[in-house]
Scaffold this active site. Structure first.
Site, PDB file in Angstrom:
ATOM      1  N   CYS A  18       0.854  -1.191   0.000  1.00 40.17           N
ATOM      2  CA  CYS A  18       0.000   0.000   0.000  1.00 40.17           C
ATOM      3  C   CYS A  18       0.886   1.237   0.000  1.00 40.17           C
ATOM      4  O   CYS A  18       1.835   1.310   0.784  1.00 40.17           O
ATOM      5  CB  CYS A  18      -0.895  -0.016   1.247  1.00 40.17           C
ATOM      6  N   HIS A  59      -9.031  -3.854  -2.194  1.00 41.65           N
ATOM      7  CA  HIS A  59      -8.068  -3.079  -1.388  1.00 41.65           C
ATOM      8  C   HIS A  59      -8.429  -1.586  -1.440  1.00 41.65           C
ATOM      9  O   HIS A  59      -8.492  -0.911  -0.410  1.00 41.65           O
ATOM     10  CB  HIS A  59      -6.650  -3.331  -1.925  1.00 41.65           C
ATOM     11  N   GLU A  60      -8.709  -1.078  -2.657  1.00 43.70           N
ATOM     12  CA  GLU A  60      -9.039   0.347  -2.808  1.00 43.70           C
ATOM     13  C   GLU A  60     -10.410   0.660  -2.211  1.00 43.70           C
ATOM     14  O   GLU A  60     -10.605   1.706  -1.596  1.00 43.70           O
ATOM     15  CB  GLU A  60      -8.993   0.757  -4.290  1.00 43.70           C
ATOM     16  N   HIS A  79     -10.209   1.305   1.387  1.00 40.64           N
ATOM     17  CA  HIS A  79      -9.741   2.659   1.721  1.00 40.64           C
ATOM     18  C   HIS A  79     -10.922   3.617   1.865  1.00 40.64           C
ATOM     19  O   HIS A  79     -10.901   4.513   2.702  1.00 40.64           O
ATOM     20  CB  HIS A  79      -8.813   3.202   0.622  1.00 40.64           C
TER      21      HIS A  79
HETATM   22 ZN    ZN Z   1      -3.661   1.014  -0.111  1.00 38.57          ZN
END
Ligand code: ZN
Length: 180
Positions: free
Chosen positions: A100, A142-143, A146
């Site tokens: 990341c 993953h995004e 966020h």
């Molecule tokens: Zn990330």
């Protein structure tokens, strides 16, 4: 324009992002900044909160082999997701190493489902519903995390959590925190 990537410890990274409205001013410029920043750091995905813009927007640009629909538009070398909602997750749960840009120097294995179905808006606010699998599904999840204020290190087990604490504490002390 290359923007500063917020580093672990910055409060924005732990906050849920706000939904975007169609009349958001400066959207193309913000997306351009995100691509400039992501490519500069050789990332394959970036969420707007990572540059301090707490909106439900992320970009993904894995290789063309991974995503045959890579070229969503002529303007940017990748894809744009706005106000995404994961409708369904399925397939196997697979563990794979992730990195990341907000947690430099750390790679952790994260267990995620291999298939997702997602609803989102593109850069023109056109609605889509689409299924993703493999590496693309992983980068998207993953995004997406966020945008909920969830980091990859929140998705590892307690034992591994303890082993990365020292690294995370050091990052918290770095000077790239702008939003505290
Ligand atoms: Zn990330």
């Amino acid at each position: 324009m290359i923007r500063t990537v917020l580093i672990y410890g910055d409060a924005v990274l732990k906050q849920p992002a706000a939904e975007m409205s169609k009349d958001f001013a400066g959207l193309p410029e913000l997306i351009q900044d995100m691509f400039d920043t992501m490519l500069h750091h050789k990332g394959i995905g970036l969420a707007a909160p990572q540059i301090g813009e707490n909106h439900q927007l992320f970009i993904v640009a894995p290789s063309k082999q991974i995503d045959p629909f890579f070229q969503q538009n002529d303007r940017w070398p990748g894809r744009v997701f706005i106000n995404p909602v994961i409708l369904d997750q399925g397939g196997l749960f697979k563990s794979m190493p992730e990195g990341c840009l907000s947690i430099p120097g750390l790679e952790v294995s994260v267990k995620r489902p291999t298939h997702i179905r997602m609803q989102y808006l593109d850069h023109l606010f056109q609605p889509h519903e689409e299924s993703f699998s493999g590496v693309l599904a992983r980068v998207i999840q993953h995004e997406y995390d966020h945008l909920q204020g969830i980091l990859m290190t929140d998705r590892i087990n307690g034992f591994r959590q303890r082993s990365v604490q020292g690294h995370l504490r050091r990052l918290e002390k770095t000077e790239t925190h702008h939003s505290k």
